[in-house]
Design an enzyme around this catalytic site. Structure first.
Site, PDB file in Angstrom:
ATOM      1  N   PRO A  94     -25.422  19.514  92.315  1.00  0.00           N
ATOM      2  CA  PRO A  94     -25.101  18.122  92.630  1.00  0.00           C
ATOM      3  C   PRO A  94     -24.230  18.005  93.889  1.00  0.00           C
ATOM      4  O   PRO A  94     -24.074  16.912  94.430  1.00  0.00           O
ATOM      5  CB  PRO A  94     -24.341  17.626  91.399  1.00  0.00           C
ATOM      6  CG  PRO A  94     -24.371  18.709  90.397  1.00  0.00           C
ATOM      7  CD  PRO A  94     -24.846  19.965  91.036  1.00  0.00           C
ATOM      8  N   GLU A 122     -21.852  24.043  85.231  1.00  0.00           N
ATOM      9  CA  GLU A 122     -20.450  24.454  85.324  1.00  0.00           C
ATOM     10  C   GLU A 122     -20.146  25.040  86.694  1.00  0.00           C
ATOM     11  O   GLU A 122     -19.007  25.074  87.130  1.00  0.00           O
ATOM     12  CB  GLU A 122     -20.118  25.497  84.257  1.00  0.00           C
ATOM     13  CG  GLU A 122     -20.332  25.031  82.827  1.00  0.00           C
ATOM     14  CD  GLU A 122     -21.721  25.346  82.295  1.00  0.00           C
ATOM     15  OE1 GLU A 122     -22.657  25.537  83.111  1.00  0.00           O
ATOM     16  OE2 GLU A 122     -21.874  25.410  81.071  1.00  0.00           O
ATOM     17  N   ARG A 160     -46.739  19.697  98.579  1.00  0.00           N
ATOM     18  CA  ARG A 160     -47.746  18.687  98.923  1.00  0.00           C
ATOM     19  C   ARG A 160     -47.785  18.373 100.419  1.00  0.00           C
ATOM     20  O   ARG A 160     -48.735  17.783 100.911  1.00  0.00           O
ATOM     21  CB  ARG A 160     -47.559  17.417  98.084  1.00  0.00           C
ATOM     22  CG  ARG A 160     -46.243  16.724  98.278  1.00  0.00           C
ATOM     23  CD  ARG A 160     -46.035  15.647  97.230  1.00  0.00           C
ATOM     24  NE  ARG A 160     -47.081  14.641  97.288  1.00  0.00           N
ATOM     25  CZ  ARG A 160     -47.174  13.712  98.228  1.00  0.00           C
ATOM     26  NH1 ARG A 160     -46.293  13.685  99.198  1.00  0.00           N
ATOM     27  NH2 ARG A 160     -48.134  12.827  98.198  1.00  0.00           N
ATOM     28  N   ASP A 175     -47.519   8.088 102.656  1.00  0.00           N
ATOM     29  CA  ASP A 175     -46.599   8.124 101.523  1.00  0.00           C
ATOM     30  C   ASP A 175     -45.437   7.168 101.730  1.00  0.00           C
ATOM     31  O   ASP A 175     -45.074   6.866 102.860  1.00  0.00           O
ATOM     32  CB  ASP A 175     -45.952   9.518 101.399  1.00  0.00           C
ATOM     33  CG  ASP A 175     -46.896  10.521 100.773  1.00  0.00           C
ATOM     34  OD1 ASP A 175     -47.915  10.109 100.219  1.00  0.00           O
ATOM     35  OD2 ASP A 175     -46.582  11.722 100.851  1.00  0.00           O
TER      36      ASP A 175
HETATM   37  N1  ADE Z   1     -28.047  20.725  89.212  1.00  0.00           N
HETATM   38  C1  ADE Z   1     -27.365  19.852  88.448  1.00  0.00           C
HETATM   39  N2  ADE Z   1     -27.468  18.610  88.908  1.00  0.00           N
HETATM   40  C2  ADE Z   1     -28.263  18.676  90.019  1.00  0.00           C
HETATM   41  C3  ADE Z   1     -28.745  17.728  90.942  1.00  0.00           C
HETATM   42  N3  ADE Z   1     -28.440  16.437  90.844  1.00  0.00           N
HETATM   43  N4  ADE Z   1     -29.513  18.165  91.949  1.00  0.00           N
HETATM   44  C4  ADE Z   1     -29.803  19.468  92.078  1.00  0.00           C
HETATM   45  N5  ADE Z   1     -29.382  20.408  91.228  1.00  0.00           N
HETATM   46  C5  ADE Z   1     -28.613  20.021  90.209  1.00  0.00           C
END
Ligand code: ADE
Length: 237
Positions: A94, A122, A160, A175
């Site tokens: 994230p 984590e 793709r 697209d």
């Molecule tokens: N791992 C946990 N959350 C994620 C996300 N939003 N994007 C990519 N990998 C992740």
């Protein structure tokens, strides 16, 4: 292109790359996809891949050793300065750069060997990021329990776009996002479905009119749900 996925849950990927465009691209030799169990790169008999965080805190952190050994095995070196041309080692987390269509295109055009490391929520030992990772990618502002679903999204978005992956009758050029807008609406047979009609303009065969209508509809949709894209398109950001 070659794609290697590193995960502690290889079973997760058992069939997910066996459908549609990805399956066809694999069958046609456009892409080779291999999934690897990180535990195969551990050195201890318990095949340990994670441990408690230094400094305390909840959860477990993915250890550096198995990831380093996996990259040495797959890429030939654990020094990102020494990677062969076209090698991208991607950590899914994230904290990463947001995946956008332009990012997928950059990988499809510039990458010949992509290694995807599926992190755990984590965290991953930061030395992986320091020495191995060329790109950290996030698929959105939410937290998944691991990078596995994100790896599937990244593989699909890239494959793709590879030359010939979509076949001759389809193109990625129209697209959503390819021109900075969302896609326009589409219709197929029948003309009258439960009293709902196909817009007249699509039936007339006037291609200039059809293109104009499609652009207007795409703009309208984008205005309605994704103002942020319009700001970017107009250089207002
Ligand atoms: N791992 C946990 N959350 C994620 C996300 N939003 N994007 C990519 N990998 C992740």
């Amino acid at each position: 292109m070659r794609i290697d996925v590193l995960t502690i849950f290889p079973e997760f990927f058992r069939e997910v790359f066996d459908f549609g465009i990805i399956r066809r691209a694999r069958g046609g030799g456009i892409v080779e996809i291999n999934v690897h169990d990180l535990r195969d790169f551990t050195l201890d008999k318990h095949r340990k891949v994670d441990d408690r965080p230094f400094g305390g805190g909840d959860g477990m952190v993915l250890m550096a050793e198995p990831v380093f050994r996996a990259i040495e095995n797959l890429v030939g070196t654990a020094d990102r300065g020494e990677y062969p041309e076209g090698t991208r080692v991607v950590l899914l987390s994230p904290q990463g750069r947001p995946l956008k269509q332009e990012v997928a295109r950059e990988f499809a055009e510039g990458g010949s060997h992509i290694v995807l490391i599926c992190g755990r929520y984590e965290g991953v030992d930061e030395r992986v990021n320091k020495a191995l990772v060329t790109d950290e990618l996030s698929i959105g502002d939410y937290v998944l329990s691991g990078g596995e679903p994100a790896a599937v999204v990244v593989v699909d978005a890239i494959v793709r776009l590879l030359p010939d992956a979509l076949g001759s009758d389809t193109s990625a050029a129209n697209d959503s996002f390819s021109d900075g807008l969302l896609d326009c609406p589409h219709y197929t047979q029948p003309r009258d479905f439960r009293g709902m009609q196909v817009p007249e303009v699509l039936l007339g065969g006037n291609h200039a009119e059809i293109e104009k209508w499609r652009h207007e509809m795409a703009l309208e949709k984008t205005k309605k749900v994704r103002q942020d894209l319009l700001k970017k398109e107009n250089g207002c950001k």
